[in-house]
Design a protein around this motif. Structure first.
Motif, short mmCIF file in Angstrom:
data_model
loop_
_atom_site.label_atom_id
_atom_site.label_comp_id
_atom_site.label_asym_id
_atom_site.label_seq_id
_atom_site.Cartn_x
_atom_site.Cartn_y
_atom_site.Cartn_z
N LYS A 136 0.82 -1.23 0.00
CA LYS A 136 0.00 0.00 0.00
C LYS A 136 0.85 1.27 0.00
O LYS A 136 0.47 2.28 -0.60
N VAL A 137 1.99 1.24 0.71
CA VAL A 137 2.78 2.48 0.80
C VAL A 137 3.36 2.91 -0.52
O VAL A 137 3.89 4.02 -0.62
N ARG A 138 3.27 2.05 -1.55
CA ARG A 138 3.82 2.50 -2.83
C ARG A 138 3.04 3.70 -3.39
O ARG A 138 3.51 4.38 -4.27
N PHE A 139 1.84 3.94 -2.84
CA PHE A 139 1.06 5.10 -3.30
C PHE A 139 1.48 6.41 -2.63
O PHE A 139 0.90 7.45 -2.89
N THR A 140 2.45 6.35 -1.74
CA THR A 140 2.97 7.60 -1.17
C THR A 140 3.96 8.22 -2.16
O THR A 140 4.59 7.52 -2.94
N ARG A 165 8.04 12.89 -1.72
CA ARG A 165 8.07 13.82 -0.59
C ARG A 165 7.50 13.18 0.69
O ARG A 165 8.00 13.40 1.79
N ASP A 166 6.45 12.38 0.51
CA ASP A 166 5.89 11.67 1.67
C ASP A 166 6.95 10.77 2.28
O ASP A 166 7.10 10.71 3.51
N ILE A 182 8.46 10.56 6.06
CA ILE A 182 8.42 9.31 6.82
C ILE A 182 9.81 9.02 7.40
O ILE A 182 9.95 8.67 8.57
N THR A 201 5.22 7.84 -7.94
CA THR A 201 4.16 7.41 -7.03
C THR A 201 3.41 6.22 -7.64
O THR A 201 3.02 6.28 -8.81
N PRO A 211 6.60 2.45 8.48
CA PRO A 211 5.30 1.86 8.15
C PRO A 211 5.49 0.54 7.40
O PRO A 211 6.53 0.31 6.79
#
Lengths: 660, 279
Positions: free
Chosen positions: B18-22, B25-26, B30, B62, B106
């Motif tokens: 799921k974190v691949r959608f950050t 910059r996000d 993190i 992203t 995360p």
């Protein structure tokens, strides 16, 4: 039900900012659903960036998930691109925590912090596959609840919500949840049964158990179309629903695990609420009126929550939140302890909602040690006379002292927030704003060569349960004229930047703030015509609202611009924020007489009703006002200069009960 | 007088699920929070708004996964010495740092390796010259993809239009296509393994898939669509001190195979291990 993630995963590549929809925050709870547990979906009907930091929603999320008979997940309004994709693919609104369909929950609970999101509530319900009108829902559909400041006048949403909850949610949410769990255990058979049970909980208002009566053409009591009253139609529904208030904030150290989002959000920092409520008594301020009395969190608990929160989250900024943080007893010590706690590295402290009369060089020196965050002061009005009317009793010297403290401690820019369109406001009052800003820049330039001041102007919108609830809002044209005056005056003042809120949006905010349940048709009409995200400049469309008003035979004149009579029933009279209506009326008369009212933390009680009615009282550690405070410290609060009171800037359409 | 430089460490990590959608910059935010949580003595910039001295490899678009992302962290030498963290010589690096970071990162961001950066030279962004991408295609059979890949490799130039700062540019990206392999792994999916150059600018997998070659098989409509993309490796030349000029003229083979290329920090996680973590 299973997770929708596999389907969503394929689609998120098509939308902007897909990280809005993944969850995965530190602090996220993945609950185990069970037939014995009431399943709540807590929804903030705006974008993830705006909604995630909302502390109210996070507090309820934790309290519910701590209960053995409840689970709670979260959702936010999908941006228009995802909404279109969901409709195209036949997918519903979903939770972020386990990506479960919204329709699989027992309760959809919306946090309403602003009126302009009302159409987003309809959008979320529709995306969830739930009938938008409460009357069309059956036992198979979730209950739709709303809470937050806007629920003090839920009438415009009466057609859409099953229940509105007034006041602090910490305690009442558990009572509601137990009722819902019992309903679920019985198989969710009758919808009416659970609504009646909810209406029996203090603080819960069930609009479908009340009838609103309006005068018709030949009614002797009132002019045609005027509200005559809202009364219960069921024995379980109380005549008046009282708000809920927690007595002691220290019993509720929430959120304990503030959510740390992966995507960038507004207020991306640790937030620790240092007190709730405010008794400064600013007459325009709904938050200050409805959240009384003041309940401070003990300083020691604040320190612990800050230190633990910083270590757990990795944030390097903490905001000490309240309606007026500089009033917190011992604020300087708490700030000093925070910035000098080495274990957390370089930490900056931001103090939103600073009163200028309590902002001292000491605080300025403390908060700039790590990193200078933005400083915003809210004098609200440009002349002493105007500030007496609104009971924001800060003197010009207070503002200049605060500004001097800031610039002398190295700030190069401060932001000043003002309202225009206030009761009795003259052009002289309006232009006083620029005069103040000019003087602030001058003070700044003694310390900083490039000192500047940003002046932010908001159009005043009268709110329920304030002394100004009877005031006819300035017309859009009048607000625009005043903004024009300010723009002309600011043009040649060096170092002053002027920003202003869209005056057209203020009209719609006014409509929804004090409207009655007839507005349901208008809200639905606007939503059906594509009006979502109306609080976003790029989507706001006044024409949608004017067209819808015309189609339903309603006028802005009646609902927004008209002064209300003393004896006219208001759409929220069957609800109570604790404040006596005659107290509010007297305060309104005092406003027109330019008579101030002191902060009751430091003087004897004047019985507004917020404490006495509920058997609670202030929780304040310090018996004296903060250093530098002018209110309640012997200042002359009586009538100021002999400027005549001008309430009516236009001839009244019909006789009204104020100012006469 | 010589100033002793701050020590630096390089972290290699994966970004999957799921974190691949950050966004890039996000991910930076993190990391800043994670490094504060493990209380690593990171060096900060001076000035009005001090920032931690971190530098990242090439931004990952992203939505793409990665088995090889990099982060260079500059440590504050004085605080490293104060804290006596010298278990890894030169870096002030505790041996369990990776584990401690994984506990606060995360799900989906995982530290694979950490090591001191001994040679302080070019930044990661300048040093990396190519990436290997694994692209799962959504809408084509293996024969079609084979034909498309042959067309791309046979072309003299591949013109791609892009907008930058409001202006339109047309680039020939053919020199950036170093290798293309088509792989079937059972099921209906076809995988494209592409080695794409990053200098003077990085060629994105989607740009390649959308590239039109008029009149050839590779110019087919509609363009190939990626169902998922994963960056498998980032490559730099073993002789990283090699001048920029000679890098430009080097043989393409050096990038696609052999000992001349090297990862900024290697890890024993081959494609097989990755398939495991993604499943």
């Amino acid at each position: 039900m299973s997770s929708l993630w596999p389907e969503l995963e394929r689609l998120l590549g098509e939308v902007q900012k897909p990280a809005r929809y993944i969850g995965c925050e530190d602090g996220m709870i993945v609950p185990t659903h069970h037939p014995d547990k009431a399943a709540w979906l807590l929804i903030y009907p705006d974008t993830y960036e705006v909604g995630l930091p909302n502390q109210g929603l996070q507090i309820l999320y934790e309290i519910l998930n701590e209960r053995p008979d409840a689970v709670a997940e979260r959702s936010y309004a999908p941006w228009t691109d995802l909404a279109a994709v969901l409709r195209r693919e036949g997918l519903p609104l979903f939770s972020l925590d386990t990506h479960r369909a919204a329709g699989d929950f027992d309760v959809l609970a919306f946090n309403l912090s602003a009126e302009l999101v009302y159409t987003n509530l309809l959008e979320c319900l529709d995306l969830a596959g739930i009938p938008i009108r409460a009357a069309d829902r059956g036992p198979e559909h979730p209950l739709v609840l709303v809470g937050g400041h806007c629920s003090y006048n839920p009438e415009p949403l009466a057609d859409f919500v099953d229940a509105a909850v007034l006041g602090d949610g910490e305690e009442v949410v558990s009572e509601i949840s137990a009722t819902v769990a019992a309903w679920k255990a019985e198989g969710r058979t009758s919808r009416e049964e659970v609504l009646v049970a909810l209406a029996g909980i203090a603080g819960v208002y069930v609009p479908s158990l009340y009838a609103a009566e309006f005068a018709d053409d030949d009614d002797e009591r009132s002019a045609s179309g005027v509200l005559l009253g809202i009364t219960p139609t069921h024995p379980a529904a109380p005549e008046q629903v009282q708000k809920r208030t927690i007595a002691d904030l220290s019993e509720w150290p929430y959120p304990k695990n503030q959510l740390v989002p992966l995507a960038e959000v507004v207020h991306d920092r640790l937030n620790v609420e240092v007190f709730r409520g405010c008794t400064r008594g600013c007459r325009f301020c709904q938050a200050g009126m409805i959240t009384r009395p003041v309940r401070e969190r003990p300083a020691e608990q604040v320190r612990t929550m800050v230190a633990d929160g910083l270590r757990r989250t990795g944030y390097d900024e903490v905001a000490l939140t309240s309606l007026s943080t500089a009033d917190f007893s011992g604020i300087e010590e708490v700030v000093a302890d925070t910035v000098s706690d080495d274990a957390c590295g370089q930490v900056s402290v931001s103090l939103p909602s600073l009163r200028v009369d309590a902002f001292t060089v000491g605080i300025a020196a403390q908060i700039q040690r790590a990193r200078r965050t933005g400083l915003t002061f809210a004098p609200e009005a440009g002349t002493w006379r105007m500030r007496q009317v609104i009971n924001k009793l800060i003197r010009e010297e207070d503002l200049y002292g605060a500004v001097e403290a800031a610039f002398s401690q190295g700030w190069r820019r401060v932001k000043l927030y003002f309202l225009t369109g206030l009761p009795t406001e003259t052009d002289e009052d309006t232009l006083g704003i620029i005069e103040m800003a000019r003087n602030c820049v001058e003070i700044g330039r003694r310390h900083q060569k490039g000192a500047s001041v940003t002046v932010s102007i908001g159009g005043f919108v009268p709110k329920p349960f304030t002394p100004f609830q009877w005031f006819g809002q300035n017309t859009e044209q009048e607000l625009r004229r005043k903004v024009g005056l300010l723009r002309d005056a600011a043009r040649n003042v060096r170092g002053v930047q002027l920003k202003w809120h869209d005056t057209r949006a203020s009209v719609v905010e006014g409509l929804l703030s004090r409207g009655d349940r007839r507005l349901g048709a208008v809200i639905e009409d606007v939503w059906r015509n594509g009006g979502v995200f109306q609080e976003w400049g790029e989507h706001f469309d006044l024409e949608l609202w004017t067209d819808a008003m015309a189609r339903h035979g309603m006028s802005f004149e009646d609902h927004v611009y008209r002064h209300r009579h003393e004896d006219e029933p208001l759409p929220w009279d069957h609800l109570s924020a604790g404040l006596h209506k005659d107290f509010l009326w007297q305060d309104w008369r005092d406003a027109l007489d330019q008579v101030g009212l002191e902060d009751c933390r430091w003087i004897p009680c004047y019985d507004c009703g917020a404490c006495t009615g509920y058997g609670i009282e202030h929780v304040v550690a310090s018996a004296v006002p903060p250093a530098g405070g002018s209110q309640g410290t012997g200042q002359e609060l009586g009538r100021g200069g002999e400027v005549p009171v001008v309430l009516m800037t236009r001839p009244p359409r019909e006789p009204v009960g104020v100012g006469s | 007088m010589s100033v002793v430089a701050n020590p630096r460490i390089r972290v290699r990590f994966s970004k999957t699920g799921k974190v691949r959608f950050t966004s890039h910059r996000d991910v930076a935010r993190i990391w800043e929070r994670a490094l504060r949580r493990v209380a690593l003595p990171v060096a900060y910039s001076e000035g009005f708004s001090p920032r931690p001295k971190l530098s990242y490899g090439l931004a990952l678009p992203t939505g793409y996964e990665s088995a090889g992302e990099y982060l260079d962290v500059e440590l504050d030498r004085e605080r490293v010495e104060e804290l006596e963290l010298g278990q890894v010589p030169g870096a002030g690096l505790e041996s369990d740092l990776g584990e401690r970071l994984n506990r606060v990162l995360p799900e989906g961001i995982r530290v694979q390796a950490i090591a001191p950066v001994e040679r302080v030279g070019e930044s990661l962004q300048q040093a990396v010259i190519a990436c290997t991408w694994e692209i799962e295609l959504a809408n084509a059979g293996s024969c079609e993809v084979e034909a498309w890949a042959s067309g791309i490799l046979a072309a003299d130039e591949i013109l791609v239009e892009r907008e930058r700062k409001g202006k339109k540019f047309i680039d020939d990206v053919r020199p950036l296509v170093h290798a293309l392999d088509v792989v079937e792994r059972g099921g209906d999916a076809v995988w494209l393994i592409a080695v794409l150059g990053t200098q003077p600018r990085a060629l994105r997998p989607t740009e390649l898939l959308e590239a039109r070659l008029e009149g050839t098989v590779a110019g087919r409509h509609p363009p190939l669509m990626a169902r998922s993309v994963c960056r498998m490796n980032q490559w730099m030349l073993r002789e990283a001190q090699e001048s920029r000029e000679s890098q430009k003229s080097r043989n393409q083979e050096m990038i696609t195979q052999g000992d001349a290329r090297v990862e900024p920090l290697s890890v024993d996680a081959g494609p097989a291990a990755l398939v495991e973590t993604r499943a």
